[in-house]
Design a protein around this motif. Structure first.
Motif: not given
Length: 475
Positions: A291-317
């Motif tokens: 993205s420093f060359v061709k901007p691609l990073a947009f905050s709403r697009y990072f919703v794709v991280l939910l399926p990996s982060v959310l279950p892991l966080l639940c297991v951790l806690l």
């Protein structure tokens, strides 16, 4: 003890259902914003061939819009049907993430209450649960991809990977990152499945390369900065994201030191790998660097991280039973989060809380100009689509004429006789809409019109009624 666990699970399910039902009740409470209207313009076409032709000049791949076309043929083309598809995907994605959390915890049922609350009540899934865009569907498909990857079912994984890549290019980026990660780990069957799954989306990139590699594609995305991180965290955690993130870190540290939480055996369980957090992290790093060359990073697009982060966080806690005071601290923190998510978390979706979806009020202007002939706007296409959706809901009558743009206004002012009155309008952030509407107002005034503001009650819209000067301004 088992009855207590079942009670907590039941309570969590009721709270999750309350959040899901509230989003459903608000499905038509706010106007369609510009991106949702673009979804209408892309998907509610007469035929799939016309749809594919239009999507060749679009930033996103075709699966969601094609599915939306078939959905519209089945249940009708309206604002409610547009958003209902996302709500159903929100339910499906939440269910898969909850199941993934249970599977990653080796079947421990104590993970269920927290997984239900995070999957259905946290801001990211709620925000996109009733939005006519592809994000809820993308979360569902990525969650399914990680489910089959963890189970090492390569055929199902490859099929869902292809669907995710054809839904959004962040889905493609995730699958390519997973292929690289699994290839480096010599899991060739999984790496091969992800690569094969990426082929359809790569083919679409070739098909629409003229637009995708032009300066118009993604022109609204800026280079990565701290604001990108802060906005992404706000979408994930809601109000006051940085203090909440700090609270989460302190909570985990405190529970491990005094509350009975045991450190996870990361290496033995391969939890970071099985949850797909590591491939997701590789994707994020690659996207930010590119993205420093061709901007691609947009905050709403990072919703794709939910399926990996959310279950892991639940297991951790919930990895180990907590002491009594530790349980009370966790309960208190969860209650504070839920309160912040139920109130401010719905602020953009609920008009009674001042909600205006992404600073757009096309619906209100469509309704206020109902029955008027001569209407012009710098966003004419979006107003025509708004009229189409309002007509489908029976809230306006069929317009005699479509909205015209700046060029059409100029042509109309060169023809005699001039109309007695014109309506000029725009919607969006106030500074931006005023700047874009001003040239149309100047054209009308140069032709002898006097314009009076009729924007009362609109926070993100401006409406002008222009009468020929000989008649004087309307009072």
């Amino acid at each position: 003890m088992r009855r207590t666990a079942q009670l907590w699970t039941l309570l969590a399910a009721l709270v999750a259902a309350a959040f899901a039902l509230r989003t459903l009740v608000l499905i038509d409470a706010t106007a369609l914003w510009s991106d949702e209207l673009y979804s209408v313009g892309k998907s509610f076409q007469p035929s799939p061939l016309e749809l594919l032709g239009m999507l060749r000049q679009d930033t996103h791949p075709p699966l969601y819009y094609g599915l939306l076309w078939f959905w519209g043929q089945l249940v009708g083309q309206s604002p409610v049907s547009l958003r209902l598809l996302s709500w159903l995907a929100y339910l499906g994605g939440g269910a898969v993430m909850v199941a993934q959390a249970v599977a990653l915890s080796d079947g421990r049922q104590r993970v269920l209450p927290l997984a239900l609350l995070l999957a259905f009540c946290s801001p990211y899934p709620v925000r996109f649960a009733i939005e006519g865009k592809s994000y809820a569907l993308l979360v569902l498909l990525v969650a399914l991809a990680w489910w089959w990857r963890r189970a090492e079912r390569s055929v199902a994984y490859g099929v869902v990977a292809a669907l995710a890549g054809l839904t959004h290019f962040y889905g493609l980026f995730l699958m390519l990152a997973a292929a690289a990660w699994d290839g480096a780990s010599r899991r060739w069957h999984l790496a091969g499945a992800a690569v094969l799954g990426a082929i359809p989306a790569l083919g679409w990139i070739i098909y629409s390369a003229d637009y995708l590699f032009s300066s118009r594609s993604g022109s609204w995305i800026g280079q990565p900065d701290f604001a990108l991180l802060e906005e992404s965290l706000a979408r994930a955690l809601g109000l006051w994201p940085l203090p909440k993130l700090l609270l989460l870190v302190v909570l985990i540290g405190g529970l491990q030191r005094w509350g009975g939480m045991q450190p996870l055996p990361w290496r033995r369980n391969r939890l970071l790998d099985r949850s797909a957090l590591l491939p997701s992290a590789v994707m994020v790093l690659a996207v930010v660097l590119v993205s420093f060359v061709k901007p691609l990073a947009f905050s709403r697009y990072f919703v794709v991280l939910l399926p990996s982060v959310l279950p892991l966080l639940c297991v951790l806690l919930t990895a180990s039973p907590l002491h009594h005071w530790g349980q009370r601290v966790v309960l208190g923190v969860v209650l504070v989060l839920l309160i912040s998510w139920w109130g401010p978390g719905f602020s953009e979706l609920d008009p009674t809380a001042g909600g205006v979806r992404e600073q757009d009020q096309f619906r209100a202007i469509s309704q206020r100009t109902n029955g008027q002939r001569e209407r012009y706007s710098p966003r004419a296409r979006l107003f025509n689509l708004s009229d189409q959706m309002e007509l489908s809901m029976g809230r306006i009558t069929a317009p005699e004429l479509s909205w015209g743009d700046r060029d059409e206004l100029r042509e109309r002012l060169l023809r005699s006789p001039l109309p007695d009155e014109l309506w000029l309008a725009s919607s969006g952030p106030p500074q931006k809409l005023n700047r874009k509407l001003k040239p149309l107002q100047q054209q009308a005034e140069a032709a002898g019109y006097v314009c009076a503001d009729r924007s009362g009650g609109l926070s993100h819209g401006r409406l002008l009624r222009c009468r020929l000067g000989s008649r004087g301004p309307l009072l």
